[in-house]
Design an enzyme around this catalytic site. Structure first.
Site, mmCIF file in Angstrom:
data_model
loop_
_atom_site.group_PDB
_atom_site.id
_atom_site.type_symbol
_atom_site.label_atom_id
_atom_site.label_comp_id
_atom_site.label_asym_id
_atom_site.label_seq_id
_atom_site.Cartn_x
_atom_site.Cartn_y
_atom_site.Cartn_z
ATOM 1 C CB ALA A 81 66.203 13.084 108.056
ATOM 2 C CB THR A 122 65.905 20.892 105.044
ATOM 3 O OG1 THR A 122 66.487 21.321 103.812
ATOM 4 C CG2 THR A 122 64.446 20.570 104.768
ATOM 5 C CG ASP A 123 68.077 25.229 102.515
ATOM 6 O OD1 ASP A 123 67.822 24.029 102.300
ATOM 7 O OD2 ASP A 123 68.991 25.845 101.924
ATOM 8 C CD GLU A 124 66.102 20.662 99.439
ATOM 9 O OE1 GLU A 124 65.192 20.160 98.751
ATOM 10 O OE2 GLU A 124 67.234 20.158 99.532
ATOM 11 C CE1 TYR A 146 65.254 15.941 103.539
ATOM 12 C CE2 TYR A 146 65.437 17.766 102.001
ATOM 13 C CZ TYR A 146 65.790 17.174 103.188
ATOM 14 O OH TYR A 146 66.672 17.793 104.042
ATOM 15 C CE LYS A 150 64.808 16.678 107.470
ATOM 16 N NZ LYS A 150 65.351 16.425 108.829
ATOM 17 N N PRO A 201 76.128 14.371 84.954
ATOM 18 C CG PRO A 201 74.608 12.633 85.342
ATOM 19 C CD PRO A 201 76.065 12.972 85.410
#
Length: 299
Positions: A81, A122-124, A146, A150, A201
């Site tokens: 990925a 992915t959980d995203e 991204y 997925k 940052p």
């Protein structure tokens, strides 16, 4: 269990490979990896597997077919990925190509070869989990190139299940941390900055909530899913959240790291502009895996 792992030299992939070797023997594990900069485990996996580590790209259907023919696996674990959100914002086409099209190529090859597929998502894909942890039946609302790639990959796998009889399972994992992680990720990049005497940052102040699991636990979940799928212990199409035992904000993670390094909080972080499409929270419910018999050891 003979296993072909795509992306097996990557951060999570290398831990999967080492567990498979430990549990099933070196002769049963094969890896196809493009050796991008994310292949931090290339040398360790190469030492473990020798000529069973193959250079190849999941977007190349011919290379995937050859790998399947040579490995003759009982199951494929698809981990290859493009996994960096910031990079996907800069190069959205690359993220969709690898995560979406590459997964389509692997799914089609597995379907036509009659090999079951464990596909790592992915959980995203759920988008912001503002109302509490997401369940496997929650709708998909990806916020970045991204996670959109997925989600596209998941749909490709499901379509091959319906149209070509592919046997498959999908995992949706939370944030993993541990040895072998690429330096651009949060913990290693923050550690490098803090050790250099520079503040970290934080997008929008770093208040975004994330769920965390140790990488070896993540790998163990993937190996278990592969074994269940191979043995017919789960139905084709099963989807599992890999839920870590801890929820913490990005800021909390960085400040904990700073405390370990002896850096005062006032010198550890600065606020930067928020990232486009940033999810305020990513959280998943892990009860389905728990009911199947797996839970992170620290949970």
């Amino acid at each position: 269990m003979r296993t072909l792992v795509t992306g097996g030299a990557g951060f999570i992939g290398q831990h999967v490979v080492h567990q498979l070797v430990r549990d099933h023997g070196t002769a049963s594990v094969y890896v196809l990896d493009a050796r991008t900069r994310a292949a931090t485990g290339w040398h360790t996996v190469g030492r473990a597997l020798g000529d069973q580590l193959w250079l190849g790209n999941v977007c190349d259907a011919g290379e995937v077919r050859v790998a399947l023919a040579d490995a003759k696996p009982d199951v494929v674990l698809h981990l290859a990925a493009q996994s960096h959100v910031d990079r996907s914002l800069q190069q959205p086409g690359e993220a969709m190509m690898v995560n979406g099209y590459g997964t389509q190529v692997v799914a089609a090859a597995c379907a036509f070869a009659g090999v079951p597929l464990g596909s790592c998502s992915t959980d995203e894909v759920y988008g912001p989990a503002l109302g509490g942890p997401c369940h496997e039946d929650s709708r998909l609302l990806p916020s970045s190139p991204y996670s959109a790639g997925k989600a596209a990959g998941e749909l490709a796998v499901r379509a091959m299940g319906t149209s070509a009889g592919l046997r498959y399972a999908i995992t949706r994992g939370c944030n993993a941390g541990g040895p072998g992680q690429l330096g651009e990720k949060l913990v290693p990049s923050a550690g490098a900055l803090l050790q250099a005497g520079r503040p970290v940052p934080l997008h929008g102040g770093g208040h975004q909530l994330r769920q965390w699991v140790a990488v070896h636990e993540f790998a163990d979940a993937l190996c278990n899913v592969a074994e269940w799928l191979t043995a017919g212990a789960v139905n084709s199409g099963a989807t599992f959240n890999i839920a870590g035992p801890r929820v913490a904000s990005v800021r909390e993670v960085v400040l904990a790291l700073a405390a370990e390094l002896g850096v005062p909080e006032a010198e550890a972080v600065i606020t930067s502009a928020d990232r486009p499409g940033q999810d305020a929270a990513n959280r998943v419910d892990g009860s389905r895996l728990r009911d199947q018999g797996w839970v992170a050891a620290a949970d």
